[in-house]
Design a protein around this motif. Structure first.
Motif, PDB file in Angstrom:
ATOM      1  N   LEU A  40       0.656  -0.998   0.147  1.00 54.25           N
ATOM      2  CA  LEU A  40       0.157  -0.178  -0.136  1.00 54.25           C
ATOM      3  C   LEU A  40       0.299   0.680   0.072  1.00 54.25           C
ATOM      4  O   LEU A  40       1.188   2.189  -1.188  1.00 54.25           O
ATOM      5  CB  LEU A  40      -1.223   0.053   1.195  1.00 54.25           C
ATOM      6  N   HIS A  41       1.827   1.567   0.386  1.00 56.40           N
ATOM      7  CA  HIS A  41       2.598   1.856   0.803  1.00 56.40           C
ATOM      8  C   HIS A  41       3.772   2.854  -0.748  1.00 56.40           C
ATOM      9  O   HIS A  41       3.249   3.684  -1.203  1.00 56.40           O
ATOM     10  CB  HIS A  41       3.663   2.220   1.875  1.00 56.40           C
ATOM     11  N   ASP A  42       3.959   1.765  -0.983  1.00 56.62           N
ATOM     12  CA  ASP A  42       5.091   1.227  -2.063  1.00 56.62           C
ATOM     13  C   ASP A  42       4.588   1.870  -3.457  1.00 56.62           C
ATOM     14  O   ASP A  42       4.897   2.167  -4.398  1.00 56.62           O
ATOM     15  CB  ASP A  42       6.181   1.053  -1.561  1.00 56.62           C
ATOM     16  N   GLY A  43       3.282   0.798  -3.087  1.00 60.77           N
ATOM     17  CA  GLY A  43       2.748   1.332  -4.375  1.00 60.77           C
ATOM     18  C   GLY A  43       1.820   2.075  -5.447  1.00 60.77           C
ATOM     19  O   GLY A  43       1.659   1.773  -6.274  1.00 60.77           O
ATOM     20  N   ILE A  44       1.084   2.690  -3.969  1.00 59.63           N
ATOM     21  CA  ILE A  44      -0.039   3.472  -4.370  1.00 59.63           C
ATOM     22  C   ILE A  44       0.350   4.628  -3.691  1.00 59.63           C
ATOM     23  O   ILE A  44       0.571   5.747  -3.554  1.00 59.63           O
ATOM     24  CB  ILE A  44      -1.467   2.879  -3.692  1.00 59.63           C
ATOM     25  N   LEU A  45       0.743   4.937  -1.396  1.00 59.39           N
ATOM     26  CA  LEU A  45       0.309   6.079  -1.289  1.00 59.39           C
ATOM     27  C   LEU A  45       1.709   6.929  -1.725  1.00 59.39           C
ATOM     28  O   LEU A  45       1.965   8.215  -2.307  1.00 59.39           O
ATOM     29  CB  LEU A  45       1.325   5.597   0.472  1.00 59.39           C
ATOM     30  N   ALA A  46       2.752   6.315  -1.986  1.00 55.16           N
ATOM     31  CA  ALA A  46       4.585   7.008  -2.601  1.00 55.16           C
ATOM     32  C   ALA A  46       4.368   7.281  -3.524  1.00 55.16           C
ATOM     33  O   ALA A  46       4.644   8.953  -3.643  1.00 55.16           O
ATOM     34  CB  ALA A  46       5.372   6.136  -1.678  1.00 55.16           C
ATOM     35  N   PRO A  47       3.693   6.785  -4.754  1.00 58.33           N
ATOM     36  CA  PRO A  47       3.728   6.778  -6.449  1.00 58.33           C
ATOM     37  C   PRO A  47       2.868   8.250  -6.360  1.00 58.33           C
ATOM     38  O   PRO A  47       3.029   9.459  -6.878  1.00 58.33           O
ATOM     39  CB  PRO A  47       3.103   6.044  -7.661  1.00 58.33           C
ATOM     40  N   LEU A  48       1.022   8.214  -5.381  1.00 63.39           N
ATOM     41  CA  LEU A  48       0.408   9.456  -5.258  1.00 63.39           C
ATOM     42  C   LEU A  48       1.171  11.060  -5.043  1.00 63.39           C
ATOM     43  O   LEU A  48       0.866  11.345  -5.332  1.00 63.39           O
ATOM     44  CB  LEU A  48      -0.639   8.413  -4.722  1.00 63.39           C
ATOM     45  N   VAL A  49       1.846  10.884  -3.777  1.00 65.99           N
ATOM     46  CA  VAL A  49       1.836  11.935  -3.130  1.00 65.99           C
ATOM     47  C   VAL A  49       3.624  12.560  -3.560  1.00 65.99           C
ATOM     48  O   VAL A  49       3.657  13.417  -4.284  1.00 65.99           O
ATOM     49  CB  VAL A  49       3.266  11.435  -1.880  1.00 65.99           C
ATOM     50  N   LEU A  50       4.151  11.719  -4.371  1.00 70.59           N
ATOM     51  CA  LEU A  50       5.183  12.188  -5.999  1.00 70.59           C
ATOM     52  C   LEU A  50       4.278  12.309  -6.652  1.00 70.59           C
ATOM     53  O   LEU A  50       5.152  13.805  -7.540  1.00 70.59           O
ATOM     54  CB  LEU A  50       6.204  11.150  -6.317  1.00 70.59           C
ATOM     55  N   GLY A  51       3.404  12.405  -7.807  1.00 72.36           N
ATOM     56  CA  GLY A  51       2.627  12.762  -8.535  1.00 72.36           C
ATOM     57  C   GLY A  51       2.380  14.324  -8.343  1.00 72.36           C
ATOM     58  O   GLY A  51       2.874  14.945  -8.931  1.00 72.36           O
ATOM     59  N   VAL A  52       1.582  14.236  -7.196  1.00 70.34           N
ATOM     60  CA  VAL A  52       1.055  15.148  -6.682  1.00 70.34           C
ATOM     61  C   VAL A  52       1.897  15.947  -6.210  1.00 70.34           C
ATOM     62  O   VAL A  52       2.133  17.505  -6.804  1.00 70.34           O
ATOM     63  CB  VAL A  52       0.726  14.866  -5.253  1.00 70.34           C
ATOM     64  N   GLY A  53       3.404  16.247  -5.573  1.00 71.10           N
ATOM     65  CA  GLY A  53       4.089  17.081  -5.599  1.00 71.10           C
ATOM     66  C   GLY A  53       4.326  17.787  -7.012  1.00 71.10           C
ATOM     67  O   GLY A  53       5.114  18.457  -7.275  1.00 71.10           O
ATOM     68  N   LEU A  54       5.245  16.643  -8.644  1.00 69.82           N
ATOM     69  CA  LEU A  54       5.152  16.979  -9.784  1.00 69.82           C
ATOM     70  C   LEU A  54       3.936  18.112 -10.266  1.00 69.82           C
ATOM     71  O   LEU A  54       4.698  19.083 -10.447  1.00 69.82           O
ATOM     72  CB  LEU A  54       5.453  15.748 -10.560  1.00 69.82           C
ATOM     73  N   ILE A  55       2.354  18.033  -9.522  1.00 67.47           N
ATOM     74  CA  ILE A  55       1.859  18.874 -10.095  1.00 67.47           C
ATOM     75  C   ILE A  55       1.751  19.846  -9.424  1.00 67.47           C
ATOM     76  O   ILE A  55       1.482  21.102 -10.064  1.00 67.47           O
ATOM     77  CB  ILE A  55       0.539  17.971  -9.736  1.00 67.47           C
ATOM     78  N   LEU A  56       2.555  20.257  -8.240  1.00 67.25           N
ATOM     79  CA  LEU A  56       2.571  21.103  -7.908  1.00 67.25           C
ATOM     80  C   LEU A  56       3.401  21.922  -7.659  1.00 67.25           C
ATOM     81  O   LEU A  56       3.804  23.524  -6.883  1.00 67.25           O
ATOM     82  CB  LEU A  56       2.671  21.557  -6.523  1.00 67.25           C
ATOM     83  N   VAL A  57       4.831  20.969  -8.539  1.00 67.54           N
ATOM     84  CA  VAL A  57       6.095  22.428  -8.769  1.00 67.54           C
ATOM     85  C   VAL A  57       6.067  23.622  -9.139  1.00 67.54           C
ATOM     86  O   VAL A  57       6.617  24.716  -8.767  1.00 67.54           O
ATOM     87  CB  VAL A  57       7.431  21.870  -9.690  1.00 67.54           C
ATOM     88  N   GLY A  58       4.890  23.660 -10.312  1.00 68.84           N
ATOM     89  CA  GLY A  58       4.848  25.533 -10.950  1.00 68.84           C
ATOM     90  C   GLY A  58       4.574  26.145 -10.354  1.00 68.84           C
ATOM     91  O   GLY A  58       3.969  27.195 -10.563  1.00 68.84           O
TER      92      GLY A  58
END
Length: 143
Positions: A40-58
């Protein structure tokens, strides 16, 4: 020296956890739960947090959006097991509230507070003309 002490404490706690797992009547159930948490953490939660971080960069107010994301994610993480539990609880007083509705209310409140803070900060920010250089602070000498 501190590093070795913290490492030793970590190894001791890992040993305690392994010993307590082995002492369980059904250690396989604990291991399955741990594997599920890892997936759950490595397969779903961590990629989701990274994706949100990439969206928020700019974004201009990304700190505010990160804070709102952390609060909303924490609330969902705490509430999700109560929402996904199959069947009726063994004790009717354990889950007396409609958690789905309350989760939606809390997430809406987080969104409203975030929006209000965004507007307050935007209104208080100095307005610059497009292409105009930023004002120089007077307390630093020019070079």
């Amino acid at each position: 020296m501190l590093r070795y002490g913290i490492g030793g404490a970590g190894l001791a706690l890992m040993g305690l956890g392994a010993w307590l797992t082995a002492a369980e009547p059904e250690p396989l159930g604990v291991l399955v739960w741990l594997a599920g948490a890892l997936v759950l953490h490595d397969g779903i939660l961590a990629p989701l947090v990274l994706g949100v971080g990439l969206i928020l960069v700019g974004r201009s107010r990304r700190g505010l959006l990160r804070g709102a994301s952390v609060v909303a994610g924490s609330v969902v993480l705490v509430t999700l097991p109560l929402l996904l539990r199959p069947g009726a609880p063994p004790n009717p007083s354990a889950l007396p509230l409609p958690y789905g509705r309350n989760l939606a209310i809390v997430l809406a409140a987080v969104a409203v507070v975030t929006g209000a803070l965004y507007l307050v900060r935007r209104r208080g920010a100095p307005v610059r003309r497009r292409g105009a250089p930023a004002r120089r602070r007077k307390d630093f000498p020019r070079r």
